[in-house]
Design a protein around this motif. Structure first.
Motif, short mmCIF file in Angstrom:
data_model
loop_
_atom_site.label_atom_id
_atom_site.label_comp_id
_atom_site.label_asym_id
_atom_site.label_seq_id
_atom_site.Cartn_x
_atom_site.Cartn_y
_atom_site.Cartn_z
N LYS A 266 0.89 -1.08 0.35
CA LYS A 266 0.30 -0.28 -0.25
C LYS A 266 1.05 1.51 -0.07
O LYS A 266 0.85 2.47 -0.66
CB LYS A 266 -0.88 -0.29 1.32
N GLU A 267 2.10 1.09 0.92
CA GLU A 267 3.01 1.92 0.67
C GLU A 267 3.92 2.42 -0.24
O GLU A 267 3.84 3.80 -1.04
CB GLU A 267 4.09 2.07 1.79
N ALA A 268 4.33 1.55 -0.88
CA ALA A 268 4.49 1.35 -2.02
C ALA A 268 3.63 2.05 -3.50
O ALA A 268 4.68 2.66 -4.24
CB ALA A 268 5.34 0.16 -2.82
N PHE A 269 2.84 1.77 -2.88
CA PHE A 269 2.14 2.11 -4.50
C PHE A 269 1.75 3.78 -4.39
O PHE A 269 1.31 4.53 -5.51
CB PHE A 269 0.49 1.33 -4.16
N GLN A 270 1.60 4.63 -3.11
CA GLN A 270 1.31 6.13 -3.06
C GLN A 270 2.59 6.66 -3.49
O GLN A 270 2.96 7.52 -4.20
CB GLN A 270 1.23 6.34 -1.50
N ILE A 271 3.57 5.84 -3.18
CA ILE A 271 5.39 6.38 -3.74
C ILE A 271 4.92 5.65 -4.79
O ILE A 271 5.84 7.32 -5.23
CB ILE A 271 6.33 5.39 -2.67
N CYS A 272 5.10 5.43 -6.23
CA CYS A 272 4.92 4.82 -6.95
C CYS A 272 4.22 6.12 -7.77
O CYS A 272 4.36 7.09 -8.91
CB CYS A 272 4.80 4.25 -7.51
N LEU A 273 2.90 6.53 -7.34
CA LEU A 273 2.23 7.57 -7.68
C LEU A 273 2.41 8.70 -7.80
O LEU A 273 1.96 9.36 -8.75
CB LEU A 273 0.77 7.52 -7.10
N GLU A 274 3.10 8.80 -6.75
CA GLU A 274 4.19 10.45 -6.57
C GLU A 274 5.31 10.70 -7.75
O GLU A 274 5.11 11.45 -8.15
CB GLU A 274 4.55 10.73 -5.35
N LYS A 275 6.29 9.54 -7.57
CA LYS A 275 7.16 9.01 -8.81
C LYS A 275 6.85 9.65 -10.79
O LYS A 275 7.20 10.31 -11.10
CB LYS A 275 7.54 7.97 -8.68
N ILE A 276 5.02 8.24 -10.94
CA ILE A 276 4.59 8.91 -11.77
C ILE A 276 4.47 10.32 -11.95
O ILE A 276 5.05 10.50 -13.61
CB ILE A 276 3.54 7.83 -12.07
N ALA A 277 3.80 11.07 -11.38
CA ALA A 277 3.55 12.14 -11.34
C ALA A 277 4.90 13.37 -11.26
O ALA A 277 4.49 14.59 -12.28
CB ALA A 277 2.75 12.77 -10.23
N LYS A 278 5.63 13.35 -10.96
CA LYS A 278 6.90 13.44 -11.32
C LYS A 278 7.61 13.29 -12.31
O LYS A 278 7.92 14.81 -12.69
CB LYS A 278 8.00 13.31 -9.74
N HIS A 279 7.24 12.34 -12.54
CA HIS A 279 8.00 12.28 -13.90
C HIS A 279 7.10 12.96 -15.28
O HIS A 279 8.02 12.29 -16.90
CB HIS A 279 8.32 11.12 -14.25
N GLY A 280 5.76 13.26 -14.84
CA GLY A 280 5.13 13.52 -15.95
C GLY A 280 5.01 12.11 -16.92
O GLY A 280 4.44 12.68 -18.12
N LEU A 281 4.36 10.81 -16.54
CA LEU A 281 4.55 9.86 -17.14
C LEU A 281 3.01 9.91 -17.36
O LEU A 281 2.41 9.77 -16.90
CB LEU A 281 5.01 9.03 -16.77
#
Length: 303
Positions: free
Chosen positions: A83-98
């Motif tokens: 659950k925690e990893a899912f949220q972190i990945c969402l933030e990273k995706i937004a950061k990289h604009g993918l």
């Protein structure tokens, strides 16, 4: 014959065979096994049984051990970490604009790898995202692009029948589904009425395919000419597949026409192979054009 047990790793996931290694294992037990992804925690869904050699993919790996309370706790903690990893990945995706939609996250039991499942309209260059995630989790990262059917299977939902989706609750694999199955069951060829939550043809069209093919093979086609048991001749107006009733426009002695219902066994007609009508081809062409415009296909049974 080879003695095996069947192990499943996800709800409604595919069942894999393993060698029980002489252990007394029953359905419902938790076991630790080695897979291509590493050491995994699974649930036994098929108790020990003998299967044909051809049904087993070699080499057949053995069960490492029965799961202990400590293993159960590790599995529970992994589900929390996901659950925690899912949220972190969402933030990273937004950061990289993918332009990608994250669907699920999964830790292997030994924490040797973290898998992220996503959907996207095309190919995604996520190399920088992988590097970013690896620096956070300090382990191997795998991003796996999946189709809309797999997305629905993972997320789940309620179908138009009001029940939990078949793919999420019990279907282990997707069976090919075609528009012909809908036509065989006299369903509307409107994509919105025969498509599931995923936007593809509903998996349940496959469930009654054989029954409808058998029943339809005993019936005349609409437009066929038949002879009734009361020696009248007429044209088939409509058929009720499940009731095996045929509505016939018969010609009476005074040349008047009348619509009557007959059981199929009370009719005589020339059996012939059922063929898809030209109208179906026209409707398929329309469907294909609509689907290409939407960027998806209702006609393929894959994912």
């Amino acid at each position: 014959m080879i003695n095996v047990i069947g192990v499943r790793f996800r709800k409604a996931g595919k069942v894999y065979y393993f060698d029980p290694a002489g252990m007394e294992i029953v359905s419902g037990d938790k076991v630790i096994v080695e897979t291509a992804r590493g050491v995994e925690y699974g649930t036994v869904v098929l108790g020990p049984r003998d299967v044909e050699d051809e049904a087993v993919i070699q080499p057949l790996k053995q069960v490492i051990r029965m799961a202990t309370p400590e293993d159960d706790e590790i599995e529970r903690r992994n589900r929390e970490k996901e659950k925690e990893a899912f949220q972190i990945c969402l933030e990273k995706i937004a950061k990289h604009g993918l332009d990608m939609k994250l669907i699920d996250c999964e830790y292997t039991f030994d924490n040797n790898k973290v898998l992220f499942y996503f959907t996207a309209d095309g190919r995604i260059d996520f190399r920088e995202l992988v590097k970013d995630l690896a620096s956070v989790f300090k382990t191997r990262i795998e991003l796996r692009q999946i189709g809309v059917r797999d997305e629905t299977k993972i997320v789940g939902g309620i179908g138009i029948c009001g029940r939990a989706l078949c793919c999420h609750s019990y279907l282990t694999e997707f069976a090919p589904v075609s528009i012909k199955m809908a036509k065989e069951q006299n369903l509307s060829l409107n994509p919105t009425k025969i498509s599931g939550v995923c936007g593809r043809l509903m998996c349940c069209l496959k469930n009654e395919e054989e029954a409808y093919e058998e029943l339809n093979s005993k019936l005349p086609n609409v437009g066929d000419f038949v002879t009734t048991n009361d020696k009248l001749k007429g044209e088939v107006q409509s058929v009720s597949v499940l009731k095996q009733l045929v509505k016939v426009v018969v010609t009476l002695e005074n040349d008047e026409k009348e619509v009557r219902d007959y059981k199929v066994e009370d009719l005589r007609f020339k059996p012939k192979r059922r063929k898809e009508k030209v109208a179906i081809d026209d409707e398929l062409k329309v469907l294909e054009l609509l689907e290409k415009k939407e960027g998806k296909s209702h006609l393929d049974g894959g994912v």
